[in-house]
Write a protein that holds these residues in place. Structure first.
Motif: not given
Length: 496
Positions: A74-75, A79-80, A251-253, A304-305
């Motif tokens: 996932a990811g 931010g979404n 693109v630091m997702n 944190a995620r």
């Protein structure tokens, strides 16, 4: 030719991956093959057959012992949260063990549709494949932890993005493809068993020291808290190294944040030319979320995620788990600053530590920003400035406004007096850490444009230069030169 596969990920439950064969292509042609990396991985090059290699690296033939799978993850994208992403255009062939005893993933990227494609074509255009090949190999040569490029194959087919483009397949090598997003995938589904499997695999593969001395395991909660702390440390070190070479990931997702501490996914990435901490090149980063200056904060946000996914493993009491994870996360700032200071000290020729070093570093960066000086060359020419007036003039000519530089240079020279080295030794030290050559946007664009017309000469020349980044260019093309105004590339694009 291929080394034996170990298939660690294939043993994971079906819900974590999907069996998926690469889609054959029409007319594969091998346009780049990284022989030194192949040797390191244990490929038997004595029996290397270009035709057979091309078929395997294009995905037309599955190598013996491989069992291709697409990985689920996932990811958070800008931010979404997206609860299911996954490999939509890539398959993991399996893992191999290199000559150093390290387990490495082999993945085909651009190899066709998978169950995670979400309507996409599963293909990759040639341009992004060559960009990733060039930039990942440059990052490796610069000493930045990164995935590697083993091969690039053109497909003989067209890929439709903004315009029709030649298609290609990249063979990517990674310490693993375990991401923050992989953990988010199982956590979002309440999959406690899958979460523990991933955490244990991460520890075994990337942080075996967390099992304790002589293999004696720690208490589980302590071990998983230690895993979070270890990933925090690796990410702090990684981003500090990005900042030290002027690299902007773009693109630091969380699905692009590895738990191994390697740089993953070179989509709309770029290296700065003139120093500007607000630099953004990615065409999809319209609000500058992933600007150069924001990268440390975003890394901490991603961590944190990751911490959120580990809470149930850290402690049965959620409030206590949050408290302990928060302490680990808050350490990121201090660890990043220590790593950044070490990186930037070395770029100034400093091996000792003095109280005013952080201010000295920031004053130079402020001078570079005020003078719109080229980031890479300004650091490179510090060595020249030590060698006389002519060298100092070559540094100064990079600055459109040089008052701040003139004020800074005497302070820097005074600080160098604390080092136990003469000027010649200091100059050698500076040239050993400050690259002369990076994969500048305009050079990468030139190489891609030529390759799209079936001329791979510029790509090969640029590759040779960027994999020897500390050597000044001596060929027909000056790869150290920043772009002229009409050569600047201000936007970079994903291949999806």
């Amino acid at each position: 030719m291929f080394p034996p596969f170990t298939l660690r990920y294939v043993r994971f439950p079906d819900r974590l991956r999907a069996e998926c064969q690469p889609t054959p292509v029409e007319r594969p042609r091998l346009v780049a093959f990284n022989r030194p990396l192949a040797e390191e991985l244990g490929f038997d090059l004595d029996v290397y057959d270009p035709d057979r290699a091309t078929q395997a690296l294009a995905g037309n033939v599955v190598p013996e012992g491989a069992e291709p799978v697409a990985l689920a993850y996932a990811g958070h994208q800008f931010g979404n949260f997206v609860p299911q992403l996954g490999d939509g255009r890539a398959v993991l062939l399996g893992e191999v063990t290199d000559h150093a005893g390290r387990v490495r993933d082999l993945q085909l990227k651009g190899s066709g549709r998978t169950p995670f494609s979400r309507g996409g074509d599963g293909r990759a255009p040639l341009g992004p494949v060559l960009r990733e090949y060039l930039v990942s190999e440059a990052m490796h040569a610069l000493g930045v932890p990164t995935t590697r490029a083993l091969a690039a194959v053109t497909t003989g087919e067209r890929v439709y993005r903004r315009v029709p483009e030649p298609g290609a397949v990249l063979t990517r090598v990674a310490a693993s493809h375990l991401r923050v997003g992989t953990f988010q995938y199982v956590a979002a589904r309440g999959d406690s068993e899958g979460l523990k499997l991933l955490a244990d695999e991460t520890i075994a593969r990337h942080y075996p020291h967390l099992l304790g001395p002589d293999g004696a395991e720690r208490e589980e909660g302590e071990r998983y808290l230690a895993l979070l702390e270890a990933v925090v440390e690796r990410q702090a070190q990684l981003v500090a190294r990005w900042m030290g070479v002027g690299f902007i990931h773009g693109v630091m997702n969380t699905d692009n944040a590895t738990v191994s501490g390697e740089t993953l996914d070179y989509g709309p990435c770029a290296f700065m030319d003139a120093y500007d901490p607000r630099s953004v090149f990615s065409s999809i980063d319209e609000r500058g979320r992933y600007a150069y200056v924001n990268q440390p904060a975003i890394a901490q946000w991603n961590l944190a995620r990751f911490a959120e996914t580990l809470l149930e493993l850290i402690d049965d009491q959620r409030e206590r788990a949050i408290e302990r994870a928060t302490v680990a996360l808050e350490a990121f700032g201090e660890r990043y600053e220590a790593a950044r200071l070490a990186v930037m000290r070395s770029k100034l020729g400093l091996e000792t530590a003095e109280q005013g070093d952080a201010a000295l570093i920031d004053e130079l960066l402020d001078a570079m920003q005020a003078g719109q000086a080229d980031f890479t060359l300004a650091f490179r020419r510090l060595a020249d400035a030590l060698e006389g007036a002519e060298g100092e003039a070559s540094l100064a000519e990079l600055f459109g406004e040089r008052e701040a530089l003139d004020a800074w240079l005497p302070r820097w020279r005074e600080r160098l007096g604390c080092e136990e080295a003469d000027e010649a030794a200091l100059a050698r030290r500076l040239r050993a850490v400050n690259p002369a050559v990076i994969p500048r946007n305009h050079r990468v664009a030139e190489a891609i444009a030529a390759a799209e017309e079936d001329d791979f000469g510029p790509f090969e020349s640029l590759l040779a230069a960027i994999t020897r980044p500390f050597e000044a260019s001596a060929g027909e093309v000056d790869y150290t030169r920043p772009p002229q105004d009409d050569e600047k590339v201000l936007r970079t694009f994903c291949g999806t």
